[in-house]
Each structure stands twice: as C-alpha cells, then as structure tokens.
Design a protein around this motif. Structure first.
Motif, PDB file in Angstrom:
ATOM      1  N   LEU A   1       0.827  -1.203   0.000  1.00 51.61           N
ATOM      2  CA  LEU A   1       0.000   0.000   0.000  1.00 51.61           C
ATOM      3  C   LEU A   1       0.863   1.255   0.000  1.00 51.61           C
ATOM      4  CD1 LEU A   1      -2.691  -1.160   2.554  1.00 51.61           C
ATOM      5  CD2 LEU A   1      -2.818  -1.194   0.072  1.00 51.61           C
ATOM      6  N   ASP A   2       1.947   1.248   0.753  1.00 48.00           N
ATOM      7  CA  ASP A   2       2.870   2.388   0.750  1.00 48.00           C
ATOM      8  C   ASP A   2       3.523   2.550  -0.616  1.00 48.00           C
ATOM      9  OD1 ASP A   2       2.322   2.987   3.365  1.00 48.00           O
ATOM     10  OD2 ASP A   2       4.067   1.900   4.172  1.00 48.00           O
ATOM     11  N   HIS A   3       3.882   1.451  -1.232  1.00 51.55           N
ATOM     12  CA  HIS A   3       4.487   1.513  -2.570  1.00 51.55           C
ATOM     13  C   HIS A   3       3.515   2.093  -3.584  1.00 51.55           C
ATOM     14  CE1 HIS A   3       8.487  -0.205  -2.392  1.00 51.55           C
ATOM     15  NE2 HIS A   3       8.040  -1.004  -1.449  1.00 51.55           N
ATOM     16  N   ARG A   4       2.254   1.712  -3.491  1.00 56.74           N
ATOM     17  CA  ARG A   4       1.258   2.275  -4.414  1.00 56.74           C
ATOM     18  C   ARG A   4       1.135   3.775  -4.235  1.00 56.74           C
ATOM     19  NH1 ARG A   4      -4.171  -0.560  -3.798  1.00 56.74           N
ATOM     20  NH2 ARG A   4      -4.779   1.437  -4.664  1.00 56.74           N
ATOM     21  N   LEU A   5       1.106   4.221  -2.995  1.00 57.83           N
ATOM     22  CA  LEU A   5       1.007   5.650  -2.706  1.00 57.83           C
ATOM     23  C   LEU A   5       2.235   6.398  -3.223  1.00 57.83           C
ATOM     24  CD1 LEU A   5      -0.502   7.955  -1.249  1.00 57.83           C
ATOM     25  CD2 LEU A   5       0.852   7.376   0.770  1.00 57.83           C
ATOM     26  N   LEU A   6       3.400   5.847  -2.978  1.00 57.93           N
ATOM     27  CA  LEU A   6       4.636   6.492  -3.434  1.00 57.93           C
ATOM     28  C   LEU A   6       4.725   6.514  -4.960  1.00 57.93           C
ATOM     29  CD1 LEU A   6       7.162   5.104  -0.813  1.00 57.93           C
ATOM     30  CD2 LEU A   6       6.236   7.417  -0.959  1.00 57.93           C
ATOM     31  N   ASN A   7       4.304   5.436  -5.599  1.00 55.46           N
ATOM     32  CA  ASN A   7       4.324   5.408  -7.064  1.00 55.46           C
ATOM     33  C   ASN A   7       3.371   6.443  -7.652  1.00 55.46           C
ATOM     34  OD1 ASN A   7       6.267   3.437  -7.269  1.00 55.46           O
ATOM     35  ND2 ASN A   7       4.794   1.764  -7.393  1.00 55.46           N
ATOM     36  N   LYS A   8       2.236   6.643  -7.006  1.00 54.36           N
ATOM     37  CA  LYS A   8       1.285   7.664  -7.460  1.00 54.36           C
ATOM     38  C   LYS A   8       1.894   9.054  -7.322  1.00 54.36           C
ATOM     39  CE  LYS A   8      -3.399   9.271  -6.667  1.00 54.36           C
ATOM     40  NZ  LYS A   8      -4.607   9.131  -5.843  1.00 54.36           N
ATOM     41  N   GLN A   9       2.562   9.305  -6.219  1.00 53.61           N
ATOM     42  CA  GLN A   9       3.221  10.600  -6.016  1.00 53.61           C
ATOM     43  C   GLN A   9       4.335  10.815  -7.028  1.00 53.61           C
ATOM     44  OE1 GLN A   9       4.464  10.566  -1.928  1.00 53.61           O
ATOM     45  NE2 GLN A   9       2.435  11.136  -1.169  1.00 53.61           N
ATOM     46  N   ILE A  10       5.085   9.777  -7.324  1.00 51.76           N
ATOM     47  CA  ILE A  10       6.159   9.881  -8.320  1.00 51.76           C
ATOM     48  C   ILE A  10       5.572  10.221  -9.681  1.00 51.76           C
ATOM     49  CG2 ILE A  10       7.848   8.514  -9.629  1.00 51.76           C
ATOM     50  CD1 ILE A  10       8.515   7.098  -6.977  1.00 51.76           C
ATOM     51  N   GLN A  11       4.472   9.582 -10.047  1.00 53.18           N
ATOM     52  CA  GLN A  11       3.839   9.859 -11.338  1.00 53.18           C
ATOM     53  C   GLN A  11       3.354  11.302 -11.411  1.00 53.18           C
ATOM     54  OE1 GLN A  11       3.833   7.810 -13.944  1.00 53.18           O
ATOM     55  NE2 GLN A  11       2.957   9.482 -15.094  1.00 53.18           N
ATOM     56  N   GLU A  12       2.767  11.807 -10.323  1.00 54.60           N
ATOM     57  CA  GLU A  12       2.319  13.199 -10.306  1.00 54.60           C
ATOM     58  C   GLU A  12       3.501  14.155 -10.453  1.00 54.60           C
ATOM     59  OE1 GLU A  12       0.157  13.760  -6.689  1.00 54.60           O
ATOM     60  OE2 GLU A  12      -1.531  12.536  -7.344  1.00 54.60           O
TER      61      GLU A  12
END
Length: 109
Positions: A38-49
């Motif tokens: 779940l943390d990885h998903r959140l971080l990946n979303k932030q990286i994409q933004e």
C-alpha cells in the motif's frame, strides 16, 4: 471423540502450520511493513504526479524562453505591455469592451 473434518482436504489445508505462517507473512508484507504494498502504491502515485509536473514545467520553460527571445525587439515589448498590462502612450485612450459568451462568461476583445 474423533474430529469429523479431519479427513477432508480443506481441513488439512487450513490446519497446516506452514499455510498459517504464509498467511501471516503475506498480510504483514501487504499491510503492516514499512515497505508495504500500500505504501508503494502511494509512493508510485506521487512519483507519477511529480513526473507529470516536471513535463508541464519543462513546457512552460520552453514557452518562456521563446517569449524572452521575442522581447529582444522593442516593438514586441510594447505589444506585450499593451495586451497584458493595458499600458498606453501619453495622450492615448484605451477602451476595453467586454462581451458575454453563450455560457455567461465575460470575454474581452
């Protein structure tokens, strides 16, 4: 008293200690660990933004560089000042006419 479910396959599967350890490990890795899914998903979303913002700002920089090159000409500086900041020369009057479009928004011409 004998357990009636002991001979069934699903009971053998659920009563296996390795299955319980595996379930505990999977749930720990998915939800509780510092590097959880779940943390990885959140971080990946932030990286994409952030990457999207990076592309946007690169385009803005290129547009600004083009504007800077065009401002080397004094006529272009005057045109920009008149259009953007409504500046005028002495003894000159400027009239700003606003129209409403179909949506009721004001449009300057």
């Amino acid at each position: 008293m004998k357990n009636p479910y002991k001979d069934r396959n699903w009971f053998k599967f659920i009563s296996n200690k390795y299955i319980w350890v595996l379930l505990f490990f999977v749930s720990w890795m998915l939800f509780l660990d510092n590097y959880s899914y779940l943390d990885h998903r959140l971080l990946n979303k932030q990286i994409q933004e952030l990457e999207d913002n990076k592309e946007y700002y690169k385009e803005e920089i290129n547009q600004d560089l083009k504007s800077i090159k065009s401002f080397k000409n004094p006529d272009q500086i005057e045109k920009y000042a008149r259009e953007k900041y409504y500046m005028k020369r002495e003894n000159e009057d400027i009239y700003i006419i606003e129209f409403e479009d179909e949506n009721g928004e004001k449009v300057e011409r």
